[in-house]
Write a protein that holds these residues in place. Structure first.
Motif, PDB file in Angstrom:
ATOM      1  N   LEU A 157       0.808  -1.227   0.000  1.00  0.00           N
ATOM      2  CA  LEU A 157       0.000   0.000   0.000  1.00  0.00           C
ATOM      3  C   LEU A 157       0.837   1.271   0.000  1.00  0.00           C
ATOM      4  O   LEU A 157       0.313   2.351  -0.241  1.00  0.00           O
ATOM      5  CB  LEU A 157      -0.954   0.005   1.193  1.00  0.00           C
ATOM      6  CG  LEU A 157      -2.086  -1.006   1.110  1.00  0.00           C
ATOM      7  CD1 LEU A 157      -2.829  -1.096   2.435  1.00  0.00           C
ATOM      8  CD2 LEU A 157      -3.059  -0.640  -0.010  1.00  0.00           C
ATOM      9  N   THR A 158       2.121   1.158   0.276  1.00  0.00           N
ATOM     10  CA  THR A 158       2.987   2.338   0.273  1.00  0.00           C
ATOM     11  C   THR A 158       4.016   2.288  -0.851  1.00  0.00           C
ATOM     12  O   THR A 158       4.923   3.104  -0.892  1.00  0.00           O
ATOM     13  CB  THR A 158       3.718   2.471   1.625  1.00  0.00           C
ATOM     14  OG1 THR A 158       4.469   1.287   1.859  1.00  0.00           O
ATOM     15  CG2 THR A 158       2.737   2.707   2.757  1.00  0.00           C
ATOM     16  N   ASN A 159       3.856   1.371  -1.770  1.00  0.00           N
ATOM     17  CA  ASN A 159       4.779   1.199  -2.890  1.00  0.00           C
ATOM     18  C   ASN A 159       4.727   2.419  -3.804  1.00  0.00           C
ATOM     19  O   ASN A 159       3.674   2.980  -4.045  1.00  0.00           O
ATOM     20  CB  ASN A 159       4.386  -0.068  -3.655  1.00  0.00           C
ATOM     21  CG  ASN A 159       5.386  -0.440  -4.713  1.00  0.00           C
ATOM     22  OD1 ASN A 159       5.725   0.359  -5.566  1.00  0.00           O
ATOM     23  ND2 ASN A 159       5.847  -1.673  -4.659  1.00  0.00           N
ATOM     24  N   ASN A 160       5.865   2.814  -4.329  1.00  0.00           N
ATOM     25  CA  ASN A 160       5.926   3.997  -5.196  1.00  0.00           C
ATOM     26  C   ASN A 160       5.344   3.764  -6.582  1.00  0.00           C
ATOM     27  O   ASN A 160       4.901   4.701  -7.229  1.00  0.00           O
ATOM     28  CB  ASN A 160       7.375   4.473  -5.337  1.00  0.00           C
ATOM     29  CG  ASN A 160       7.885   5.080  -4.049  1.00  0.00           C
ATOM     30  OD1 ASN A 160       7.104   5.561  -3.232  1.00  0.00           O
ATOM     31  ND2 ASN A 160       9.187   5.051  -3.861  1.00  0.00           N
ATOM     32  N   GLY A 206       2.314   4.337  11.228  1.00  0.00           N
ATOM     33  CA  GLY A 206       1.762   5.682  11.330  1.00  0.00           C
ATOM     34  C   GLY A 206       1.419   6.337  10.010  1.00  0.00           C
ATOM     35  O   GLY A 206       0.652   7.289   9.972  1.00  0.00           O
ATOM     36  N   TYR A 207       1.977   5.828   8.925  1.00  0.00           N
ATOM     37  CA  TYR A 207       1.712   6.389   7.602  1.00  0.00           C
ATOM     38  C   TYR A 207       0.219   6.446   7.293  1.00  0.00           C
ATOM     39  O   TYR A 207      -0.238   7.287   6.552  1.00  0.00           O
ATOM     40  CB  TYR A 207       2.452   5.561   6.543  1.00  0.00           C
ATOM     41  CG  TYR A 207       2.223   6.040   5.137  1.00  0.00           C
ATOM     42  CD1 TYR A 207       2.939   7.129   4.638  1.00  0.00           C
ATOM     43  CD2 TYR A 207       1.298   5.438   4.308  1.00  0.00           C
ATOM     44  CE1 TYR A 207       2.737   7.581   3.354  1.00  0.00           C
ATOM     45  CE2 TYR A 207       1.082   5.888   3.014  1.00  0.00           C
ATOM     46  CZ  TYR A 207       1.803   6.965   2.553  1.00  0.00           C
ATOM     47  OH  TYR A 207       1.590   7.408   1.279  1.00  0.00           O
ATOM     48  N   PHE A 208      -0.546   5.540   7.873  1.00  0.00           N
ATOM     49  CA  PHE A 208      -1.970   5.436   7.550  1.00  0.00           C
ATOM     50  C   PHE A 208      -2.871   6.219   8.502  1.00  0.00           C
ATOM     51  O   PHE A 208      -4.084   6.171   8.373  1.00  0.00           O
ATOM     52  CB  PHE A 208      -2.404   3.967   7.519  1.00  0.00           C
ATOM     53  CG  PHE A 208      -1.658   3.158   6.505  1.00  0.00           C
ATOM     54  CD1 PHE A 208      -1.747   3.460   5.155  1.00  0.00           C
ATOM     55  CD2 PHE A 208      -0.858   2.107   6.894  1.00  0.00           C
ATOM     56  CE1 PHE A 208      -1.056   2.728   4.216  1.00  0.00           C
ATOM     57  CE2 PHE A 208      -0.162   1.357   5.961  1.00  0.00           C
ATOM     58  CZ  PHE A 208      -0.263   1.671   4.616  1.00  0.00           C
ATOM     59  N   ASP A 209      -2.299   6.932   9.481  1.00  0.00           N
ATOM     60  CA  ASP A 209      -3.121   7.708  10.406  1.00  0.00           C
ATOM     61  C   ASP A 209      -3.968   8.720   9.649  1.00  0.00           C
ATOM     62  O   ASP A 209      -3.501   9.376   8.716  1.00  0.00           O
ATOM     63  CB  ASP A 209      -2.241   8.453  11.419  1.00  0.00           C
ATOM     64  CG  ASP A 209      -1.591   7.529  12.423  1.00  0.00           C
ATOM     65  OD1 ASP A 209      -1.923   6.331  12.429  1.00  0.00           O
ATOM     66  OD2 ASP A 209      -0.742   8.007  13.202  1.00  0.00           O
TER      67      ASP A 209
END
Length: 185
Positions: A34-37, A70-73
């Protein structure tokens, strides 16, 4: 709010999913996908009955309860009823028109996960290349992350219809539960 959002999208950010079945999986790779560029959309592929939907519901709970990186907060979680949209479209032109409304409807959204359960329902409508290409701008929205599920065979059929389809997602292959995990139930 655009009509297509009112009719086929439900904001689930204030409620937790009832997860009846939990798979014992490592969620780290899902967060990484979900955080892949290259693509921040996630497609969970697996045979029927491996609990793809339950994994997404558990993942949603972890995101909404801030039990993940925390990226998804501050993210919202929305369910998109694609099968309802397809069932409500009487003619291909109507379906194409409704799908065409989605990019504009979600254009201003940020920090949103949109869950589409069973992308294979597109095949039940007899979808073709012209219709599936309308989804490209939907999945390209940088403020929205899609989490979708599809069965193995349907995934192969969707890729055969549009070669770009797989490039819109990071693919996570969910294998059947191991025998010892099944016995715990």
């Amino acid at each position: 709010m655009p009509l297509v959002l009112q009719e086929h999208f439900a904001d689930l950010s204030e409620e937790a999913f009832a997860v009846l079945y939990r798979r014992q999986i490592d969620y780290g790779p899902l967060y990484a996908h979900l955080t892949n560029n290259t693509s921040n959309n996630l497609l969970i592929v697996g045979p029927a009955g491996v609990a793809k939907t339950a994994v997404v519901q558990d993942l949603a709970n972890k995101i909404l309860k801030q039990q993940c990186p925390g990226y998804f907060d501050g993210h919202h979680f929305i369910r998109f009823d694609l099968s309802g949209l397809i069932a409500g479209a009487k003619f291909d032109e109507n379906l194409t028109s409704k799908i065409g409304e989605i990019p504009d409807a979600i254009d201003n959204l940020e920090n949103v996960f949109i869950f589409i359960d069973d992308l294979g329902c597109l095949l039940n409508h007899g979808i073709d290349y012209d219709l599936i290409k309308h989804f490209e701008p939907v999945f390209a929205n940088p403020g929205v992350r899609f989490i979708c599920t599809v069965d193995n065979g349907e995934f192969e059929q969707l890729k055969a219809i549009n070669k770009k389809f797989a490039s819109w997602f990071n693919i996570y292959n969910l294998k059947p539960a191991k025998e010892e995990e099944t016995r715990k139930l």
